[in-house]
Design an enzyme around this catalytic site. Structure first.
Site, PDB file in Angstrom:
ATOM      1  N   GLU A  75     -17.642  16.903 -19.775  1.00  0.00           N
ATOM      2  CA  GLU A  75     -18.744  16.000 -20.108  1.00  0.00           C
ATOM      3  C   GLU A  75     -18.265  14.555 -19.989  1.00  0.00           C
ATOM      4  O   GLU A  75     -17.091  14.274 -20.254  1.00  0.00           O
ATOM      5  CB  GLU A  75     -19.201  16.226 -21.551  1.00  0.00           C
ATOM      6  N   HIS A  91     -19.952  28.604 -25.771  1.00  0.00           N
ATOM      7  CA  HIS A  91     -20.364  28.483 -24.366  1.00  0.00           C
ATOM      8  C   HIS A  91     -19.312  29.026 -23.403  1.00  0.00           C
ATOM      9  O   HIS A  91     -19.619  29.827 -22.512  1.00  0.00           O
ATOM     10  CB  HIS A  91     -20.638  27.018 -24.008  1.00  0.00           C
ATOM     11  N   LYS A 121     -14.742  15.948 -23.687  1.00  0.00           N
ATOM     12  CA  LYS A 121     -15.717  14.850 -23.674  1.00  0.00           C
ATOM     13  C   LYS A 121     -15.081  13.611 -23.070  1.00  0.00           C
ATOM     14  O   LYS A 121     -13.857  13.484 -23.045  1.00  0.00           O
ATOM     15  CB  LYS A 121     -16.150  14.537 -25.104  1.00  0.00           C
TER      16      LYS A 121
END
Ligand code: NAD
Length: 495
Positions: free
Chosen positions: A221, A245, A342
């Site tokens: 991400e 996930h 992230k």
């Protein structure tokens, strides 16, 4: 071609947390798109329920604004009146899960459950409210054994809390009524992973440790923790992404063919994969935490992870890379490398299946050796690529090069792919249809925590501190070392 839209049956959907972020960004836009596609019957009703004292009109304005804030309303309303006709389905009731007010009005609005109308309660609220909501629902006779509930992650914080949550839900609803959403499972490409594996003869015979060298799953991400800081700092990438996930993707890649594509057959096979996962060795896992970008490195954010969460000593990870092994007949000896983080250089969710080299090169060492690589891109630009080896064109002898056999869904399916339902659309219509295949069962969630808990406990007992990595980079250098020690490299984050 995207298939014809078949309307779902009549339903009442109550969204607890109907004013929240998730309802506004995902649930309501998903319902709106299905409305525009003609999939919702005229009699379908959607009721937002939350603490705020809003009138029906106020709530309709809030929903309108939510649709406009997404990128979907203007273009989709070309036929005129779509937003208005959607809003006409929408009602709102101010209800506090922990108070008596509002429930009687909801009972009057819904009436007793009937066989010809599906009733769904979407629990888009924190898990602390699941028990009070379930108790109120039964106390007011709002449910029967056909009623469905949808619950959102996090499904617990560890094994003990997941068990407690499952017990709470099970004391009010049968497992067949509980839909635990993992939106990754609703993605078109994730289902295509199953279609590719089990709908073709080509791949399945090779889908094992004899032919597959290793598998990489990357979920990268570019965003940081931003508005979710207080939740995220208690959670971290392992709990927030890997336990659910990435684990679900791993299951779909590694599971045995189910006898049929039905909910329990699929979920039984996924569960076997999780149970066959070996504990992860501490030196096979790397934790990272994003720092400020180095000058000129491309990251343009101005806050490190610790600044965003407001704790200069936070040791929560925003990045995890690990090597996992599945101890079963099919996968013994084939490592699965998982990573997620992230503030990385690019947004990219991709599965790479690296096949082994051909056993012998008839072309000699100079021609080069190239192994096949199957790439399944979840986002952006969903699609599947198979890298195959051919002869480099032209004179100069037999030299081998890789070329992609590419199936970009956008190219192959043309404009239709834009109209294909997104994950939430698909999953919500599955709930109404009563299809649990793409939802996690309670025992899967618990097994995933049973694997995750010792990893996190090990970090805590060792006082492990995540490695800093630059915002806008590909993650901590140690994650590259993890691969290099095995003479491999990561693939899958392309800026
Ligand atoms: P939010 O804080 O934006 O909204 C919470 C909603 O719950 C509001 O509508 C609020 O009025 C309602 N609420 C709070 N207390 C209540 C009470 N006592 N009675 C009735 N309603 C009450 O939260 P959110 O981001 O929309 O998340 C909702 C759930 O979905 C959470 O469990 C979250 O973990 C999960 N989730 C959210 C996202 C996301 O992208 N926002 C993604 C995955 C999972």
């Amino acid at each position: 071609m995207v298939s014809r839209v078949i309307p779902v049956q009549a339903f009442d959907l109550v969204i607890f947390g109907g004013t929240g972020d998730l309802a506004q960004r995902k649930i309501l836009p998903a319902l709106y798109r299905r409305h525009c596609a003609g999939q919702l019957p005229d009699t379908a009703r959607i009721i937002g329920a939350a603490r705020a004292e809003l009138s029906r009109r106020d709530y309709q304005s809030l929903v309108r604004a939510a649709l406009q804030a997404g990128d979907i309303s203007a273009g989709k309303d070309a036929a005129g009146g779509q937003v208005d006709s959607f809003l006409a389905r929408i009602n709102y009731l101010a209800i506090d899960a922990t108070e008596a007010e509002g429930w009687q009005t909801l009972a009057q609005t819904l009436g007793r459950p009937t066989a010809d109308r599906v009733r769904v309660f979407y629990f888009s609220v924190g898990p602390a409210l699941f028990a009070p909501l379930a108790e109120q629902i039964w106390a007011h006779d709002l449910a029967d054994d056909q009623t469905r509930i949808v619950v959102e992650k996090p499904f617990g914080h560890d094994l003990a809390s997941a068990k407690a949550l499952n017990r709470t839900l099970a004391s009010h609803f049968d497992e067949s009524q509980i839909y635990r959403i993992d939106h990754y499972l609703g993605k078109e490409t994730v289902q295509n992973l199953m279609a590719i594996r089990f709908g073709n003869m080509l791949f399945e015979p090779l889908w094992n440790s004899q032919y597959v060298d290793h598998i990489q799953v990357t979920v990268a991400e570019t965003v940081g923790v931003e508005g979710r800081a207080s939740y995220y700092d208690k959670s971290g990438a392992m709990r927030d992404m890997v336990q659910n996930h990435l684990m679900q993707l791993l299951c779909l890649i590694a599971m045995e063919p189910p006898a049929k594509f039905d909910p329990d057959a699929v979920r039984d096979e996924k569960l076997k994969v999780i149970r066959a996962l070996e504990p992860v060795e501490p030196h096979h896992i790397v934790r990272g935490q994003y720092a400020l970008a180095q000058e000129g490195a491309g990251g343009d954010e101005d806050q490190s992870y610790r600044e965003t969460v407001g704790d200069p000593r936070s040791s929560t990870e925003s990045y995890v890379a690990l090597k996992a092994h599945i101890s079963n007949w099919r996968w013994a000896g084939t490592p699965f490398y998982l990573r997620t983080g992230k503030r990385l250089v690019a947004r990219s969710s991709v599965i790479n299946v690296f096949f082994k080299d051909a056993p012998h090169s008839i072309f000699g060492a100079d021609a080069g050796r190239h192994a096949n690589l199957l790439t399944i891109r979840l986002q952006p630009d969903e699609g599947i690529t198979l890298k195959v080896t051919i002869k480099e064109p032209g004179p100069g002898g037999m030299r081998l090069i890789d070329v992609p056999l590419d199936m970009s869904f956008a190219q192959a399916l043309g404009a239709d792919i834009d109209d294909a339902p997104d994950a939430y659309e698909r999953l919500i219509t599955d709930v109404i249809r009563g299809n649990q295949t793409l939802f996690m069962r309670g025992d899967e969630v618990e097994a995933a925590w049973a694997w995750t808990d010792p990893i996190i406990a090990g970090w805590t007992s060792r006082g492990d501190v995540p490695k800093p990595y630059d915002s806008g980079s590909t993650g901590p250098g140690d994650a590259d070392l993890l691969m290099r020690r095995d003479q491999r490299d990561w693939q899958g984050i392309n800026p």
